[in-house]
Design an enzyme around this catalytic site. Structure first.
Site, PDB file in Angstrom:
ATOM      1  N   ASN A  79       0.710   4.352  18.509  1.00  0.00           N
ATOM      2  CA  ASN A  79       1.555   3.679  17.502  1.00  0.00           C
ATOM      3  C   ASN A  79       1.188   2.199  17.404  1.00  0.00           C
ATOM      4  O   ASN A  79       1.212   1.595  16.336  1.00  0.00           O
ATOM      5  CB  ASN A  79       3.039   3.807  17.862  1.00  0.00           C
ATOM      6  CG  ASN A  79       3.475   5.253  18.019  1.00  0.00           C
ATOM      7  OD1 ASN A  79       2.742   6.154  17.618  1.00  0.00           O
ATOM      8  ND2 ASN A  79       4.644   5.469  18.600  1.00  0.00           N
TER       9      ASN A  79
ATOM     10  N   TYR B 255       9.621   4.617  16.198  1.00  0.00           N
ATOM     11  CA  TYR B 255       8.507   5.326  15.554  1.00  0.00           C
ATOM     12  C   TYR B 255       8.898   6.745  15.191  1.00  0.00           C
ATOM     13  O   TYR B 255       9.610   7.411  15.946  1.00  0.00           O
ATOM     14  CB  TYR B 255       7.277   5.363  16.477  1.00  0.00           C
ATOM     15  CG  TYR B 255       6.131   6.142  15.860  1.00  0.00           C
ATOM     16  CD1 TYR B 255       5.306   5.569  14.899  1.00  0.00           C
ATOM     17  CD2 TYR B 255       5.907   7.481  16.208  1.00  0.00           C
ATOM     18  CE1 TYR B 255       4.280   6.288  14.302  1.00  0.00           C
ATOM     19  CE2 TYR B 255       4.872   8.215  15.619  1.00  0.00           C
ATOM     20  CZ  TYR B 255       4.067   7.609  14.666  1.00  0.00           C
ATOM     21  OH  TYR B 255       3.057   8.323  14.084  1.00  0.00           O
TER      22      TYR B 255
ATOM     23  N   THR C   7       5.685 -10.643 -31.850  1.00  0.00           N
ATOM     24  CA  THR C   7       6.801 -10.181 -31.022  1.00  0.00           C
ATOM     25  C   THR C   7       7.197  -8.833 -31.616  1.00  0.00           C
ATOM     26  O   THR C   7       7.066  -8.633 -32.829  1.00  0.00           O
ATOM     27  CB  THR C   7       8.011 -11.139 -31.031  1.00  0.00           C
ATOM     28  OG1 THR C   7       8.631 -11.091 -32.308  1.00  0.00           O
ATOM     29  CG2 THR C   7       7.629 -12.579 -30.717  1.00  0.00           C
ATOM     30  N   HIS C   8       7.629  -7.909 -30.789  1.00  0.00           N
ATOM     31  CA  HIS C   8       7.963  -6.547 -31.222  1.00  0.00           C
ATOM     32  C   HIS C   8       6.779  -5.878 -31.929  1.00  0.00           C
ATOM     33  O   HIS C   8       6.982  -5.037 -32.801  1.00  0.00           O
ATOM     34  CB  HIS C   8       9.156  -6.524 -32.184  1.00  0.00           C
ATOM     35  CG  HIS C   8      10.334  -7.305 -31.708  1.00  0.00           C
ATOM     36  ND1 HIS C   8      11.357  -6.746 -30.981  1.00  0.00           N
ATOM     37  CD2 HIS C   8      10.655  -8.625 -31.821  1.00  0.00           C
ATOM     38  CE1 HIS C   8      12.254  -7.669 -30.696  1.00  0.00           C
ATOM     39  NE2 HIS C   8      11.849  -8.826 -31.182  1.00  0.00           N
TER      40      HIS C   8
ATOM     41  N   GLN D  45       3.169   8.058   9.430  1.00  0.00           N
ATOM     42  CA  GLN D  45       1.750   8.346   9.231  1.00  0.00           C
ATOM     43  C   GLN D  45       1.398   8.357   7.738  1.00  0.00           C
ATOM     44  O   GLN D  45       0.302   7.956   7.341  1.00  0.00           O
ATOM     45  CB  GLN D  45       1.436   9.705   9.862  1.00  0.00           C
ATOM     46  CG  GLN D  45       0.018  10.184   9.707  1.00  0.00           C
ATOM     47  CD  GLN D  45      -0.257  11.371  10.623  1.00  0.00           C
ATOM     48  OE1 GLN D  45      -0.265  11.224  11.829  1.00  0.00           O
ATOM     49  NE2 GLN D  45      -0.456  12.546  10.062  1.00  0.00           N
TER      50      GLN D  45
ATOM     51  N   SER E 212     -17.759   9.343 -27.269  1.00  0.00           N
ATOM     52  CA  SER E 212     -16.995  10.582 -27.231  1.00  0.00           C
ATOM     53  C   SER E 212     -17.974  11.743 -27.147  1.00  0.00           C
ATOM     54  O   SER E 212     -19.064  11.692 -27.717  1.00  0.00           O
ATOM     55  CB  SER E 212     -16.164  10.690 -28.507  1.00  0.00           C
ATOM     56  OG  SER E 212     -15.832  12.040 -28.747  1.00  0.00           O
TER      57      SER E 212
HETATM   58  N1  ARG Z   1      -1.481   9.135  13.298  1.00  0.00           N
HETATM   59  C1  ARG Z   1      -0.306   8.420  13.691  1.00  0.00           C
HETATM   60  C2  ARG Z   1       0.163   7.475  12.623  1.00  0.00           C
HETATM   61  O1  ARG Z   1      -0.562   7.131  11.750  1.00  0.00           O
HETATM   62  C3  ARG Z   1      -0.574   7.587  14.893  1.00  0.00           C
HETATM   63  C4  ARG Z   1      -0.609   8.419  16.089  1.00  0.00           C
HETATM   64  C5  ARG Z   1       0.706   8.484  16.691  1.00  0.00           C
HETATM   65  N2  ARG Z   1       0.977   9.845  16.925  1.00  0.00           N
HETATM   66  C6  ARG Z   1       1.993  10.217  17.664  1.00  0.00           C
HETATM   67  N3  ARG Z   1       2.185  11.487  17.806  1.00  0.00           N
HETATM   68  N4  ARG Z   1       2.750   9.379  18.253  1.00  0.00           N
HETATM   69  O2  ARG Z   1       1.295   7.071  12.689  1.00  0.00           O
END
Ligand code: ARG
Length: 431
Positions: free
Chosen positions: A112, A319, A157-158, A324, A280
């Protein structure tokens, strides 16, 4: 995918589940891989500085990381489905080459942590590029505003003919817009310029990591202090960066609309160099302004990326694997947005006005506002002057010229007082 880092004995890995989890990770991580390697090297330096690696171990790791970066650039190393993600690929390669020393790289960090620092470095790079492009676009617009300050053109305008305007005013509008876009890119860059490396999985780690060192080594302006905030900022910073990009692509979308209209036979007031049009496949008579249209479309990708991330962020603190998916969004949004902006300076520099068409589109009624305001200047209450001018709009242009109208347009910023010096001064401050 072989040998997952976190695999437990006795738990069978289901290929379909793993493929779902990985998503496009190895493909996307290619985009962030060099940043991940760079940050891994800074992390190793930090470990050596607190005595967790010897100088020899650090030298070995740095050498292998440099080699990996080179192999990746040359194509000798391919980040593919053999790996779960870019982060584990780095560790696997170091372990393959250095044995136990390679296994030490992950001391005190988390994937992370890795993805945060790699994407943060990537975003910084993209914002710097955005800033430079916006500055370049503003430069072209400023130069043309100066050169074409006296060229009359219809002001709408418009989508209706409204008043006499000038190419100088049109260009100055885009110049100021892109100066602001450059400033916004720079301000956002400053906001996100903080180092998340060393926050582990979002709760720190029981080692006094040298975060000051990694912050300086990676070129960050400051340390992102709170590990919890480091995780909270993932997505939030991506959104901020996309907002900055969206400022520019929205301006581009409106500019592209002008160009599309101006290039049509009905307006016919610009000529685009041939390489910006395509033929075209079925209608032999056509040249299509596809480049302008795809430029206009690029904001859709930026907006989509913004929306995707905003929806993803509906999460508690800490997290979550959901995050991801922020990677695909920024890759797509910045990929499309910057590619469009990159083509804009040259396009703007080379477009040509058809001056006779511009002049021909200025009709008598477009002087009616001048007539009304002049009467007000002579002491007639404006509302009465307006009514008289409206009744005689057809003859408002009698004895008047576009040049005369522009010369009298002296409110600050308007044709007779464009204040390009003020814009130029702001532009110079962008460097
Ligand atoms: N691929 C993950 C992401 O982009 C990072 C890896 C973390 N994976 C995990 N299982 N903690 O967030």
């Amino acid at each position: 995918m072989t040998d997952l880092l976190w695999q437990k004995p006795g738990v069978e890995v289901d290929a379909r589940i793993q493929a779902f989890l990985a998503g496009d990770d190895v493909l996307l991580d290619r985009e962030f891989f060099l940043h991940d390697i760079f940050a891994s090297s800074a992390h190793a330096q930090g470990l050596q500085r607190i005595g967790l690696l010897t100088s020899d171990e650090l030298a070995g790791l740095e050498q292998e990381l440099t080699q990996l970066a080179e192999d990746f650039r040359s194509g000798a190393f391919v980040l593919d489905a053999r790996f779960e993600d870019g982060h584990s690929a780095i560790e696997a390669r170091l372990t393959e080459r250095l044995g136990d020393v390679g296994k030490k790289i992950h001391t005190g960090r988390s994937r992370n942590d890795q993805v945060l620092v790699a994407t943060r470095l990537w975003l910084k790079e993209k914002l710097a590029h955005l800033q430079a492009l916006a500055r370049e676009i503003a430069k072209v617009a400023l130069a043309r505003a100066e050169a074409e300050r006296a060229l009359p053109m219809p002001g709408y305008t418009h989508l209706q003919r409204a008043v006499v305007s000038s190419a100088g005013m049109w260009w100055a509008g885009w110049a100021e817009a892109f100066i602001d876009d450059a400033i916004r890119a720079g301000d956002t860059l400053a906001l996100i310029d903080c180092n998340p490396l060393g926050t582990a999985a979002g709760y720190g780690v029981n080692i006094p990591l040298d975060r000051e060192h990694t912050t300086a080594a990676l070129g960050f302006a400051r340390m992102q202090v709170s590990p919890i905030y480091a995780q909270l900022s993932r997505g939030k910073f991506e959104l901020a960066a996309l907002e900055a990009l969206g400022s520019a692509t929205l301006d581009l979308r409106r500019l592209a609309w002008d160009l599309s209209l101006f290039a049509s036979a009905e307006f016919g007031c610009i000529a685009l160099p041939a390489q910006y049009t395509t033929g075209s496949s079925i209608m032999p008579n056509k040249r299509n302004p596809d480049v302008i249209e795809l430029m206009r479309a690029s904001h859709a990708s930026v907006a989509a990326a913004r929306t995707e991330i905003e929806q993803l962020l509906s999460l508690p603190s800490g997290y979550h694997r959901d995050l991801q998916a922020t990677k695909g969004a920024i890759f797509h949004g910045f990929g499309r947005g910057l590619a469009a902006l990159e083509l804009l300076p040259a396009l703007l520099a080379s477009l040509e006005w058809r001056e006779e068409r511009l002049r021909g589109a200025i009709d008598s009624g477009m002087y009616a506002t001048d007539v009304a305001v002049e009467a007000a200047l002579a002491g007639i209450p404006f509302r009465d002057a307006y009514r008289t001018a409206a009744a005689s709009a057809d003859s408002a242009g009698r004895g008047r010229s576009p040049e005369g109208s522009l010369a009298a347009r002296r409110s600050p910023g308007a044709a007779a007082d464009l204040r390009l010096e003020a814009l130029r001064e702001r532009w110079q401050g962008l460097a």
